[in-house]
Scaffold this active site. Structure first.
Site, PDB file in Angstrom:
ATOM      1  N   THR A 157       0.988  -1.099  -0.012  1.00  0.00           N
ATOM      2  CA  THR A 157       0.160   0.214   0.189  1.00  0.00           C
ATOM      3  C   THR A 157       1.047   1.580  -0.165  1.00  0.00           C
ATOM      4  O   THR A 157       1.973   0.888   0.234  1.00  0.00           O
ATOM      5  CB  THR A 157      -0.833   0.031   1.158  1.00  0.00           C
ATOM      6  OG1 THR A 157      -1.869   1.360   0.928  1.00  0.00           O
ATOM      7  CG2 THR A 157      -0.136   0.208   2.502  1.00  0.00           C
TER       8      THR A 157
ATOM      9  N   GLU B  58      -4.750  -2.310   4.786  1.00  0.00           N
ATOM     10  CA  GLU B  58      -4.689  -2.731   6.270  1.00  0.00           C
ATOM     11  C   GLU B  58      -5.550  -4.172   6.800  1.00  0.00           C
ATOM     12  O   GLU B  58      -6.201  -4.274   8.006  1.00  0.00           O
ATOM     13  CB  GLU B  58      -4.255  -1.794   6.227  1.00  0.00           C
ATOM     14  CG  GLU B  58      -3.592  -1.222   5.992  1.00  0.00           C
ATOM     15  CD  GLU B  58      -2.589  -0.125   5.172  1.00  0.00           C
ATOM     16  OE1 GLU B  58      -3.811  -0.278   5.065  1.00  0.00           O
ATOM     17  OE2 GLU B  58      -2.104   0.829   6.033  1.00  0.00           O
TER      18      GLU B  58
ATOM     19  N   LYS C  86      -6.495  10.316  -4.211  1.00  0.00           N
ATOM     20  CA  LYS C  86      -6.703   9.542  -4.814  1.00  0.00           C
ATOM     21  C   LYS C  86      -7.341   9.356  -5.609  1.00  0.00           C
ATOM     22  O   LYS C  86      -8.455  10.049  -5.799  1.00  0.00           O
ATOM     23  CB  LYS C  86      -7.956   8.542  -3.258  1.00  0.00           C
ATOM     24  CG  LYS C  86      -7.494   7.006  -3.391  1.00  0.00           C
ATOM     25  CD  LYS C  86      -8.360   6.426  -2.509  1.00  0.00           C
ATOM     26  CE  LYS C  86      -8.330   4.543  -2.333  1.00  0.00           C
ATOM     27  NZ  LYS C  86      -8.733   3.999  -1.709  1.00  0.00           N
TER      28      LYS C  86
ATOM     29  N   TRP D 215      -3.923   5.404  -5.246  1.00  0.00           N
ATOM     30  CA  TRP D 215      -3.167   6.398  -4.430  1.00  0.00           C
ATOM     31  C   TRP D 215      -2.046   7.005  -5.267  1.00  0.00           C
ATOM     32  O   TRP D 215      -0.836   6.462  -5.629  1.00  0.00           O
ATOM     33  CB  TRP D 215      -2.105   5.802  -3.782  1.00  0.00           C
ATOM     34  CG  TRP D 215      -3.442   5.518  -2.518  1.00  0.00           C
ATOM     35  CD1 TRP D 215      -3.206   4.358  -2.055  1.00  0.00           C
ATOM     36  CD2 TRP D 215      -4.432   6.137  -1.453  1.00  0.00           C
ATOM     37  NE1 TRP D 215      -4.536   4.065  -0.977  1.00  0.00           N
ATOM     38  CE2 TRP D 215      -4.918   5.184  -1.158  1.00  0.00           C
ATOM     39  CE3 TRP D 215      -4.307   7.985  -1.874  1.00  0.00           C
ATOM     40  CZ2 TRP D 215      -6.299   5.901  -0.341  1.00  0.00           C
ATOM     41  CZ3 TRP D 215      -5.215   7.547  -0.849  1.00  0.00           C
ATOM     42  CH2 TRP D 215      -6.401   7.351   0.354  1.00  0.00           C
TER      43      TRP D 215
END
Ligand code: AMP
Length: 538
Positions: free
Chosen positions: A175, A322, A431, A436
């Site tokens: 991420t 996550e 975003k 991202w």
């Protein structure tokens, strides 16, 4: 009673009970390929054997660089079944970033789509990748040193079963970090099974045997929202749209396969709504019982358009890589059944209440905030589907509180019934269309230009991509540089879709009392910048 919750356990259920259920996939060459769980699982078994033959050991990552198709699904099933760790690489990232990620993860074996070989070659030399298995749909000869997926499967023995423990890693996914350094989120077998159970609960996605599930999210993004595990677990058909997530393809596949459940980011659904508005009778989507919109805030016009004009039950969800990744859903609770239409709409535009595996709370400047929907604070979460640290670095960035809650970086208010509403983002990221962009990385790049004194990058609303970066730039005295030159400077280091369309020269950047950039001020000042503009596709 003490049996471990593992991915192989979930797949054994699919094999025993739902072997004849459909897996439909669009291949790289556009062909539609139809098979069943039994066939996919049999092939996954041989892929497991082939990987073991290549020396893959339990705990070792096996990387994928693939679109959404059944071969990728085979990897999902095979890798976790031999105790190895499925590592899905995001093919939209810059080769430099992919080199970093593959090295950080320690990827030695990788599965790649033929058409993505040029991308792989752009970073392979800077990574530990040694064995490359190519998924092909044509007969073009393979370059020496590459392994053909089908040939490998033909020659492979069945896999030696590996009994994983539930705490063992089954998958990992990187991420974005605010500083531009991605971090690996590791999912245990237990987390993936509990997440699948949660998705199946009727007040969450309510997934069930009679569903036909089309993930309109990439298999390389946050486990494709857990759907590749949940679908075989409940016995639902699975429809994988390949690389095409465009509105025409989605409309056709949703209609022709009689899809009942689908999920994707708003930028996937906005063009679909446009298409439906243009020709409402062109496709019959009446089988759809739930269309989940998540990954970014659900625009009111999208919710109303889908619900009111096309009778498509769209529901808002919030999640994070996550969290495996689904966190909340904004279904209407029974107490709101008789509420006024505006109140019902407002409730459905919130991010919603947490799924069964998640506890929530939020912390403001003076401690935990009351659930009054007025106070705002950073959302913290805890539960068995929340990752407990990042690969190799644990929690060096202080993302966990002392008592073990994960700091999400999302600033929320919570209503008395536990429904969250995201008000702001504490993390310095943009975003754009579900992907991202690191503001900090762009700022650093801009400020490394000799003519730039300082630069701040903020997220501002955009009609197509929901958010795009905007850069405010202060030049050094006496220096000159054009916007195009600055864009070219960024293009040398980042993918094209990272480049802010808007770079604005300012005299100074507003600051907080402690001297940090006051980004809230910049966001307010430039909020209308992109209104009506159409940025090129990220
Ligand atoms: P990712 O890990 O890439 O899935 O990104 C997770 C982040 O996306 C969250 O922390 C939020 O900032 C944002 N996000 C996800 N879903 C939503 C949503 N429904 N509304 C607003 N922001 C969202």
């Amino acid at each position: 009673m003490d049996a471990d919750l593992t991915v192989p356990m979930l797949l054994r259920r699919a094999r025993a009970l739902f072997g004849d259920k459909r897996v439909v996939a669009r291949w790289g060459d556009g062909r539609l390929h139809r098979s069943t769980y039994l066939e996919v699982l049999a092939r996954a078994d041989r892929l497991g054997g082939a990987l073991q033959r290549l020396g893959v050991r339990p705990g070792e990552p096996v990387a994928t660089l693939c679109w959404n198709h059944d071969r990728h699904l085979e990897a999902y099933f095979a890798v976790s079944s031999i105790g190895a760790v499925l590592h899905t690489l995001n093919l939209r990232l810059h080769p430099d970033e992919l080199a970093y990620i593959a090295t950080d993860a320690g990827d030695r074996v990788l599965l790649v789509d033929e058409e993505l070989l040029p991308l792989l070659e752009a970073f392979r030399g800077r990574s530990p990748i040694r064995e490359v298995i190519v998924v092909r749909h044509g007969d073009a000869p393979l370059a020496p040193g590459l392994l053909d997926y089908e040939a490998l499967l033909d020659a492979a023995p069945p896999a030696n079963p590996h009994e994983a423990r539930e705490q063992d890693a089954a998958a990992m996914c990187y991420t974005s970090g605010t500083t531009g350094r991605p971090k690996g989120v590791v999912y245990s077998h237990r987390c993936l099974v509990l997440h699948s159970l949660m998705l199946a609960m009727s007040d969450l996605f309510g997934l069930r045997e009679r569903d036909v599930i089309l993930p309109a999210v990439s298999l390389f993004h946050a486990n494709a929202w857990g759907l590749p595990y949940a679908a075989p677990f409940v016995g639902a058909d699975l429809v994988l749209p390949g690389r095409q997530l465009d509105a025409l393809t989605l409309r056709r596949m949703l209609a022709e396969e009689r899809v009942t459940f689908t999920a994707g980011v708003p930028t996937v659904w906005l063009p679909l709504l446009e298409l439906l508005d243009a020709d409402p009778a062109a496709a019959d989507l009446s089988a759809l019982r739930l269309l989940v919109v998540g990954g970014a805030a659900l625009p009111e016009a999208l919710l109303r358009g889908l619900n009111e004009r096309h009778r498509i039950p769209a529901v808002h969800s919030w999640g994070m890589t996550e969290l495996a990744p689904v966190g909340t859903l904004a279904t209407l609770p029974s107490r709101m059944e008789r509420a006024a239409p505006e109140a019902r709409l407002a409730a459905r535009l919130r991010q919603g209440t947490p799924g069964a595996m998640l506890e929530i709370r939020a912390r403001g400047d003076s401690g935990l905030i009351p659930w009054d929907d007025v106070a705002v604070g950073e959302l913290e979460v805890r539960g068995p589907t929340v990752s407990s640290g990042y690969h190799g670095i644990g929690d060096t960035e202080g993302r966990f509180t002392e008592d073990g809650w994960f700091r999400t970086g999302d600033v929320v208010s919570i209503d008395p019934f536990g429904s969250i509403r995201i008000r702001d983002r504490a993390k310095d990221l943009v975003k754009s269309g579900g992907e991202w962009i690191s503001s900090v990385a762009l700022e650093n790049r801009l400020m490394s230009h000799p003519a730039v004194l300082e630069a701040a990058v903020v997220a501002v609303p955009h009609p197509t991509w929901l958010e795009r970066p905007l850069g405010a730039v202060v030049l050094r005295p006496g220096q000159e540089v054009s916007v195009d030159q600055l864009k070219e400077w960024i293009a040398q280091a980042f993918p094209r879709w990272w480049i802010p369309e808007a770079l604005v020269f300012v005299d100074q950047i507003p600051r907080t009392s402690t001297g940090k950039f006051l980004k809230t001020r910049l966001r307010e000042e430039f909020a209308g910048w992109y209104a009506g503009s159409q940025a090129p596709a990220p």
